[in-house]
Design a protein around this motif. Structure first.
Motif, PDB file in Angstrom:
ATOM      1  N   VAL A  50       7.938  -2.578  -8.809  1.00  0.00           N
ATOM      2  CA  VAL A  50       7.151  -3.731  -8.389  1.00  0.00           C
ATOM      3  C   VAL A  50       5.839  -3.680  -9.151  1.00  0.00           C
ATOM      4  O   VAL A  50       5.163  -2.643  -9.169  1.00  0.00           O
ATOM      5  N   ASP A  51       5.473  -4.785  -9.792  1.00  0.00           N
ATOM      6  CA  ASP A  51       4.211  -4.883 -10.521  1.00  0.00           C
ATOM      7  C   ASP A  51       3.478  -6.103 -10.004  1.00  0.00           C
ATOM      8  O   ASP A  51       4.050  -7.194  -9.952  1.00  0.00           O
ATOM      9  N   THR A  52       2.221  -5.927  -9.589  1.00  0.00           N
ATOM     10  CA  THR A  52       1.482  -7.005  -8.944  1.00  0.00           C
ATOM     11  C   THR A  52       0.075  -7.141  -9.505  1.00  0.00           C
ATOM     12  O   THR A  52      -0.488  -6.192 -10.059  1.00  0.00           O
ATOM     13  N   THR A  53      -0.485  -8.332  -9.298  1.00  0.00           N
ATOM     14  CA  THR A  53      -1.885  -8.596  -9.622  1.00  0.00           C
ATOM     15  C   THR A  53      -2.483  -9.445  -8.512  1.00  0.00           C
ATOM     16  O   THR A  53      -1.884 -10.441  -8.097  1.00  0.00           O
ATOM     17  N   VAL A  54      -3.655  -9.044  -8.030  1.00  0.00           N
ATOM     18  CA  VAL A  54      -4.425  -9.833  -7.075  1.00  0.00           C
ATOM     19  C   VAL A  54      -5.619 -10.401  -7.837  1.00  0.00           C
ATOM     20  O   VAL A  54      -6.315  -9.664  -8.543  1.00  0.00           O
ATOM     21  N   ILE A  55      -5.845 -11.717  -7.693  1.00  0.00           N
ATOM     22  CA  ILE A  55      -6.968 -12.370  -8.358  1.00  0.00           C
ATOM     23  C   ILE A  55      -7.930 -12.838  -7.271  1.00  0.00           C
ATOM     24  O   ILE A  55      -7.587 -13.691  -6.441  1.00  0.00           O
ATOM     25  N   LEU A  56      -9.123 -12.241  -7.285  1.00  0.00           N
ATOM     26  CA  LEU A  56     -10.123 -12.470  -6.235  1.00  0.00           C
ATOM     27  C   LEU A  56     -11.494 -12.137  -6.810  1.00  0.00           C
ATOM     28  O   LEU A  56     -11.652 -11.096  -7.458  1.00  0.00           O
ATOM     29  N   GLU A  57     -12.477 -12.973  -6.577  1.00  0.00           N
ATOM     30  CA  GLU A  57     -13.823 -12.711  -7.103  1.00  0.00           C
ATOM     31  C   GLU A  57     -14.512 -11.556  -6.377  1.00  0.00           C
ATOM     32  O   GLU A  57     -15.077 -10.687  -7.000  1.00  0.00           O
ATOM     33  N   ARG A  58     -14.472 -11.602  -5.049  1.00  0.00           N
ATOM     34  CA  ARG A  58     -15.088 -10.537  -4.266  1.00  0.00           C
ATOM     35  C   ARG A  58     -14.432 -10.473  -2.905  1.00  0.00           C
ATOM     36  O   ARG A  58     -13.896 -11.487  -2.459  1.00  0.00           O
ATOM     37  N   PRO A  59     -14.426  -9.344  -2.289  1.00  0.00           N
ATOM     38  CA  PRO A  59     -15.086  -8.091  -2.684  1.00  0.00           C
ATOM     39  C   PRO A  59     -14.318  -7.391  -3.802  1.00  0.00           C
ATOM     40  O   PRO A  59     -13.167  -7.726  -4.088  1.00  0.00           O
ATOM     41  N   LYS A  60     -14.965  -6.419  -4.397  1.00  0.00           N
ATOM     42  CA  LYS A  60     -14.307  -5.588  -5.403  1.00  0.00           C
ATOM     43  C   LYS A  60     -13.274  -4.731  -4.680  1.00  0.00           C
ATOM     44  O   LYS A  60     -13.510  -4.207  -3.592  1.00  0.00           O
ATOM     45  N   LEU A  61     -12.109  -4.570  -5.291  1.00  0.00           N
ATOM     46  CA  LEU A  61     -10.981  -3.953  -4.606  1.00  0.00           C
ATOM     47  C   LEU A  61     -10.570  -2.583  -5.146  1.00  0.00           C
ATOM     48  O   LEU A  61      -9.659  -1.966  -4.606  1.00  0.00           O
ATOM     49  N   LYS A  62     -11.231  -2.084  -6.191  1.00  0.00           N
ATOM     50  CA  LYS A  62     -10.774  -0.857  -6.858  1.00  0.00           C
ATOM     51  C   LYS A  62     -10.600   0.324  -5.906  1.00  0.00           C
ATOM     52  O   LYS A  62      -9.687   1.121  -6.089  1.00  0.00           O
ATOM     53  N   ASP A  63     -11.421   0.418  -4.882  1.00  0.00           N
ATOM     54  CA  ASP A  63     -11.315   1.542  -3.943  1.00  0.00           C
ATOM     55  C   ASP A  63     -10.106   1.427  -3.019  1.00  0.00           C
ATOM     56  O   ASP A  63      -9.783   2.376  -2.296  1.00  0.00           O
ATOM     57  N   TYR A  64      -9.435   0.290  -3.043  1.00  0.00           N
ATOM     58  CA  TYR A  64      -8.287   0.065  -2.160  1.00  0.00           C
ATOM     59  C   TYR A  64      -6.950   0.130  -2.894  1.00  0.00           C
ATOM     60  O   TYR A  64      -5.905  -0.040  -2.283  1.00  0.00           O
ATOM     61  N   ARG A  65      -6.992   0.381  -4.201  1.00  0.00           N
ATOM     62  CA  ARG A  65      -5.758   0.416  -4.991  1.00  0.00           C
ATOM     63  C   ARG A  65      -4.749   1.422  -4.431  1.00  0.00           C
ATOM     64  O   ARG A  65      -3.599   1.082  -4.169  1.00  0.00           O
ATOM     65  N   LEU A  66      -5.155   2.655  -4.235  1.00  0.00           N
ATOM     66  CA  LEU A  66      -4.222   3.680  -3.757  1.00  0.00           C
ATOM     67  C   LEU A  66      -3.705   3.376  -2.349  1.00  0.00           C
ATOM     68  O   LEU A  66      -2.487   3.414  -2.131  1.00  0.00           O
ATOM     69  N   PRO A  67      -4.568   3.043  -1.377  1.00  0.00           N
ATOM     70  CA  PRO A  67      -4.021   2.723  -0.045  1.00  0.00           C
ATOM     71  C   PRO A  67      -3.047   1.541  -0.070  1.00  0.00           C
ATOM     72  O   PRO A  67      -2.045   1.553   0.641  1.00  0.00           O
ATOM     73  N   ILE A  68      -3.321   0.535  -0.894  1.00  0.00           N
ATOM     74  CA  ILE A  68      -2.410  -0.609  -0.980  1.00  0.00           C
ATOM     75  C   ILE A  68      -1.091  -0.175  -1.612  1.00  0.00           C
ATOM     76  O   ILE A  68      -0.010  -0.513  -1.114  1.00  0.00           O
ATOM     77  N   ARG A  69      -1.157   0.590  -2.694  1.00  0.00           N
ATOM     78  CA  ARG A  69       0.079   1.077  -3.332  1.00  0.00           C
ATOM     79  C   ARG A  69       0.891   1.915  -2.357  1.00  0.00           C
ATOM     80  O   ARG A  69       2.116   1.785  -2.272  1.00  0.00           O
ATOM     81  N   GLU A  70       0.219   2.784  -1.611  1.00  0.00           N
ATOM     82  CA  GLU A  70       0.917   3.629  -0.633  1.00  0.00           C
ATOM     83  C   GLU A  70       1.569   2.790   0.453  1.00  0.00           C
ATOM     84  O   GLU A  70       2.706   3.055   0.852  1.00  0.00           O
ATOM     85  N   SER A  71       0.873   1.747   0.925  1.00  0.00           N
ATOM     86  CA  SER A  71       1.422   0.863   1.944  1.00  0.00           C
ATOM     87  C   SER A  71       2.660   0.131   1.425  1.00  0.00           C
ATOM     88  O   SER A  71       3.686   0.049   2.115  1.00  0.00           O
ATOM     89  N   LEU A  72       2.578  -0.371   0.200  1.00  0.00           N
ATOM     90  CA  LEU A  72       3.721  -1.067  -0.395  1.00  0.00           C
ATOM     91  C   LEU A  72       4.904  -0.120  -0.586  1.00  0.00           C
ATOM     92  O   LEU A  72       6.045  -0.464  -0.256  1.00  0.00           O
ATOM     93  N   ALA A  73       4.632   1.055  -1.129  1.00  0.00           N
ATOM     94  CA  ALA A  73       5.702   2.036  -1.366  1.00  0.00           C
ATOM     95  C   ALA A  73       6.384   2.417  -0.051  1.00  0.00           C
ATOM     96  O   ALA A  73       7.614   2.488   0.025  1.00  0.00           O
TER      97      ALA A  73
END
Length: 169
Positions: A103-126
């Motif tokens: 699965v390859d995804t992209t979220v497009i959003l101006e704010r808030p910045k999301l970089k700190d949530y990458r791992l928790p989101i990936r873990e939730s999806l997995a």
């Protein structure tokens, strides 16, 4: 793992979703609540990332779209967690004889910045999809202040999935 191309059928599915941003709503992406003054407006929890992946899975297996399975006109889905939509789509894909390769995804959003949530989101999806973490990609982009996303009025998500089905011998 054997080479799915050499031994079976490969399918790809593309999903996309967009929702308006609104005060008084939670910002939920990939099943993770992100602290934000604005959230996504919608009938369910409006998790655009899970909606895009759900549509990508259903599309790859030719099983329709999210609205066919979870219509926004049905009161039972009001405020529903979108993780159940994704889990249902993954179950249907498996029942059709496919397995999710990645699965390859992209979220497009101006704010808030999301970089700190990458791992928790990936873990939730997995976890929801029953995949190894290295099979789930989540990227974040802005719209460079262009259009409704860039103006902070909405957010979008895109997803592509690869499915494989083994050939019976």
């Amino acid at each position: 793992m054997s080479d799915p191309v050499a031994h079976g059928e490969i399918r790809c599915g593309l999903g996309w979703d967009v929702h308006r941003l609104a005060a008084g709503r939670a910002l939920i992406l990939g099943g993770i609540t992100i602290p934000s003054e604005l959230g996504l407006e919608g009938h369910s929890d409006a998790d655009i990332l899970l909606h895009a992946i759900t549509d990508a899975l259903l599309g790859a297996a030719a099983l329709g779209v999210i609205g066919m399975h979870f219509p926004d006109t049905d009161p039972q889905w009001k405020g529903a967690e979108s993780t159940q939509f994704l889990a249902h789509a993954a179950k249907l894909v498996a029942e059709s004889g496919y397995r999710i390769v990645n699965v390859d995804t992209t979220v497009i959003l101006e704010r808030p910045k999301l970089k700190d949530y990458r791992l928790p989101i990936r873990e939730s999806l997995a976890r929801t999809l029953g995949l190894d973490l290295d099979r789930v990609s989540v990227k974040f982009k802005t719209a460079e202040r262009v259009g409704p996303v860039g103006e902070g009025r909405s957010a979008e998500a895109q997803a592509i999935v690869t499915l494989a089905r083994s050939v019976s011998r």
